[in-house]
Design an enzyme around this catalytic site. Structure first.
Site, PDB file in Angstrom:
ATOM      1  N   SER A 137       2.501  -0.343  -3.022  1.00  0.00           N
ATOM      2  CA  SER A 137       2.621  -1.762  -2.661  1.00  0.00           C
ATOM      3  C   SER A 137       3.209  -1.852  -1.263  1.00  0.00           C
ATOM      4  O   SER A 137       3.896  -0.915  -0.821  1.00  0.00           O
ATOM      5  CB  SER A 137       3.557  -2.449  -3.665  1.00  0.00           C
ATOM      6  OG  SER A 137       3.923  -3.729  -3.211  1.00  0.00           O
ATOM      7  N   TYR A 172      11.767  -1.871  -8.081  1.00  0.00           N
ATOM      8  CA  TYR A 172      10.341  -2.010  -7.749  1.00  0.00           C
ATOM      9  C   TYR A 172      10.040  -1.329  -6.405  1.00  0.00           C
ATOM     10  O   TYR A 172       9.138  -0.497  -6.307  1.00  0.00           O
ATOM     11  CB  TYR A 172       9.918  -3.486  -7.732  1.00  0.00           C
ATOM     12  CG  TYR A 172       8.419  -3.641  -7.610  1.00  0.00           C
ATOM     13  CD1 TYR A 172       7.586  -3.356  -8.695  1.00  0.00           C
ATOM     14  CD2 TYR A 172       7.820  -4.019  -6.419  1.00  0.00           C
ATOM     15  CE1 TYR A 172       6.204  -3.459  -8.580  1.00  0.00           C
ATOM     16  CE2 TYR A 172       6.447  -4.130  -6.298  1.00  0.00           C
ATOM     17  CZ  TYR A 172       5.643  -3.849  -7.384  1.00  0.00           C
ATOM     18  OH  TYR A 172       4.275  -3.943  -7.283  1.00  0.00           O
TER      19      TYR A 172
HETATM   20  N1  NAP Z   1      -0.658  -8.271  -7.735  1.00  0.00           N
HETATM   21  C1  NAP Z   1       0.061  -7.956  -6.685  1.00  0.00           C
HETATM   22  O1  NAP Z   1       0.451  -8.826  -5.874  1.00  0.00           O
HETATM   23  C2  NAP Z   1       0.400  -6.503  -6.413  1.00  0.00           C
HETATM   24  C3  NAP Z   1       0.819  -6.162  -5.129  1.00  0.00           C
HETATM   25  C4  NAP Z   1       1.127  -4.843  -4.858  1.00  0.00           C
HETATM   26  C5  NAP Z   1       1.005  -3.880  -5.820  1.00  0.00           C
HETATM   27  N2  NAP Z   1       0.585  -4.238  -7.072  1.00  0.00           N
HETATM   28  C6  NAP Z   1       0.489  -3.152  -8.071  1.00  0.00           C
HETATM   29  O2  NAP Z   1      -0.831  -3.121  -8.577  1.00  0.00           O
HETATM   30  C7  NAP Z   1      -0.841  -2.570  -9.892  1.00  0.00           C
HETATM   31  C8  NAP Z   1      -1.670  -3.450 -10.812  1.00  0.00           C
HETATM   32  O3  NAP Z   1      -1.005  -4.696 -10.970  1.00  0.00           O
HETATM   33  P1  NAP Z   1      -1.777  -6.075 -11.130  1.00  0.00           P
HETATM   34  O4  NAP Z   1      -1.440  -6.885  -9.944  1.00  0.00           O
HETATM   35  O5  NAP Z   1      -3.199  -5.849 -11.474  1.00  0.00           O
HETATM   36  O6  NAP Z   1      -0.946  -6.686 -12.361  1.00  0.00           O
HETATM   37  P2  NAP Z   1      -1.422  -7.188 -13.817  1.00  0.00           P
HETATM   38  O7  NAP Z   1      -2.575  -8.116 -13.684  1.00  0.00           O
HETATM   39  O8  NAP Z   1      -0.178  -7.692 -14.465  1.00  0.00           O
HETATM   40  O9  NAP Z   1      -1.911  -5.840 -14.522  1.00  0.00           O
HETATM   41  C9  NAP Z   1      -0.997  -4.823 -14.839  1.00  0.00           C
HETATM   42  C10 NAP Z   1      -1.670  -3.791 -15.710  1.00  0.00           C
HETATM   43  O10 NAP Z   1      -0.716  -2.746 -15.995  1.00  0.00           O
HETATM   44  C11 NAP Z   1      -0.704  -2.525 -17.392  1.00  0.00           C
HETATM   45  N3  NAP Z   1       0.615  -2.074 -17.851  1.00  0.00           N
HETATM   46  C12 NAP Z   1       1.826  -2.627 -17.617  1.00  0.00           C
HETATM   47  N4  NAP Z   1       2.795  -1.955 -18.264  1.00  0.00           N
HETATM   48  C13 NAP Z   1       2.172  -0.943 -18.949  1.00  0.00           C
HETATM   49  C14 NAP Z   1       2.620   0.076 -19.829  1.00  0.00           C
HETATM   50  N5  NAP Z   1       3.917   0.184 -20.195  1.00  0.00           N
HETATM   51  N6  NAP Z   1       1.714   0.953 -20.343  1.00  0.00           N
HETATM   52  C15 NAP Z   1       0.404   0.839 -20.019  1.00  0.00           C
HETATM   53  N7  NAP Z   1      -0.080  -0.119 -19.199  1.00  0.00           N
HETATM   54  C16 NAP Z   1       0.789  -1.005 -18.674  1.00  0.00           C
HETATM   55  C17 NAP Z   1      -1.073  -3.870 -18.019  1.00  0.00           C
HETATM   56  O11 NAP Z   1      -1.672  -3.682 -19.298  1.00  0.00           O
HETATM   57  P3  NAP Z   1      -1.022  -4.003 -20.732  1.00  0.00           P
HETATM   58  O12 NAP Z   1      -0.071  -5.160 -20.555  1.00  0.00           O
HETATM   59  O13 NAP Z   1      -2.201  -4.309 -21.591  1.00  0.00           O
HETATM   60  O14 NAP Z   1      -0.347  -2.734 -21.109  1.00  0.00           O
HETATM   61  C18 NAP Z   1      -2.125  -4.374 -17.029  1.00  0.00           C
HETATM   62  O15 NAP Z   1      -3.379  -3.835 -17.357  1.00  0.00           O
HETATM   63  C19 NAP Z   1       0.647  -2.444 -10.293  1.00  0.00           C
HETATM   64  O16 NAP Z   1       1.055  -1.111 -10.166  1.00  0.00           O
HETATM   65  C20 NAP Z   1       1.373  -3.328  -9.293  1.00  0.00           C
HETATM   66  O17 NAP Z   1       2.702  -2.887  -9.084  1.00  0.00           O
HETATM   67  C21 NAP Z   1       0.274  -5.519  -7.390  1.00  0.00           C
END
Ligand code: NAP
Length: 268
Positions: A141, A153
């Site tokens: 990130s 984080y």
């Molecule tokens: N969105 C942003 O602004 C942003 C920015 C920078 C980086 N990121 C990174 O991008 C990645 C994806 O995030 P996203 O934005 O797509 O968020 P999201 O829509 O909330 O998706 C998160 C995913 O991670 C899974 N997850 C969470 N905890 C878990 C666990 N204990 N075991 C297995 N799976 C787990 C969730 O699935 P379940 O709940 O079904 O387990 C879900 O599929 C993350 O690493 C996040 O830190 C996001």
């Protein structure tokens, strides 16, 4: 996306960026293994992608905050000889300051953001080395460079950046590509889960998940390890690291206004 991968495993495929990786890779003909906790969501997505693209999709429900489940998934990876792409995408934003954390959120974050990517990457590498071909994407990130995003984080995401960069150096003589993707604010379920009020953040700062994923997959054809998608995010990452603006950014972070502006709700 130029390179076509035979099989990819995506963690956190039940929502957001992980689901988008699944859709774009499926459209390119890649077979998939989808991992997350919410089994029904994974099965629904798997059925849709099989039907639409005629690919093979397996679902492997796993809670990556539980160490024994991470090792069970690592065994599955070792048995999947034709795995060519591993996407360590699962993650979540913390809600608690460390001193108030009574739910072991910090330890869970370490397991999901650090232990799981390390264990799963180590499981995937031997088969990739044998074929001299493969790739690993670690979802970091811009928070990896930021003093605004919380002790756990930011630091776990910073780990993924340095892990990726140094791992690529260990693999320089091979055909294996490592990427640390560093998105900024992206429309997914992430902020809802983290209790962040999206409305309080200017629209200009957001990107769509499909664009972020397209940039990540395209960048696998190039040489960059650290990939920051979007011009604005690259400027933000630069300002946070440049010696001239580094101190200013740290001073702003101490005002604490940024977190308040973002409407962070803390679990008590
Ligand atoms: N969105 C942003 O602004 C942003 C920015 C920078 C980086 N990121 C990174 O991008 C990645 C994806 O995030 P996203 O934005 O797509 O968020 P999201 O829509 O909330 O998706 C998160 C995913 O991670 C899974 N997850 C969470 N905890 C878990 C666990 N204990 N075991 C297995 N799976 C787990 C969730 O699935 P379940 O709940 O079904 O387990 C879900 O599929 C993350 O690493 C996040 O830190 C996001």
């Amino acid at each position: 996306m130029k390179m076509v991968y035979r099989k990819a495993l995506i963690t956190g495929a039940s929502a957001g960026l992980g689901e988008e990786y699944a859709r774009q890779l499926a459209a390119a003909g890649t077979d998939l293994i989808l991992v997350a906790r919410r089994k029904e969501r994974l099965e629904k997505l798997a059925a849709e992608l099989r039907e639409k693209f005629g690919i093979a999709v397996e679902v492997f429900p796993t809670d990556l905050s539980r160490e024994e489940e991470v090792y069970r998934l690592a065994d599955k990876i070792r048995q999947t000889e034709d795995l060519e792409l591993l996407i360590n995408n699962a993650g979540f934003g913390g809600r608690s300051k460390l001193y108030r954390d009574q739910t072991q959120e910090a330890e869970q974050m370490v397991r999901v953001h650090i232990t799981a990517p390390v264990v799963l990457t180590r499981a995937a590498l031997p088969a990739m080395m044998k074929r001299n071909r493969g790739a690993v994407i670690n979802l970091a990130s811009v928070a990896a460079f930021s003093p605004f995003s919380g002790a756990m984080y930011s630091s776990t995401k910073a780990f993924l950046v340095m892990f990726s960069e140094n791992l690529q150096n260990e693999l320089l003589e091979t055909g294996i590509k490592i990427q640390a993707l560093c998105p900024g604010l992206t429309h997914t379920e992430f902020h809802q889960v983290a209790g962040i009020n999206k409305e309080a953040i200017p629209g200009l700062l957001w990107m769509k998940a499909d664009r972020v994923v397209r940039i990540s997959l395209k960048a696998l054809n190039g040489k960059k390890v650290i990939v920051v998608p979007g011009c604005r995010n690259r400027i933000i990452a630069f300002l946070m690291r440049c010696p001239w603006t580094f101190s200013l950014m740290r001073w702003l972070a101490r005002l604490g206004k940024i977190r308040k502006m973002a409407g962070m709700k803390e679990k008590q």
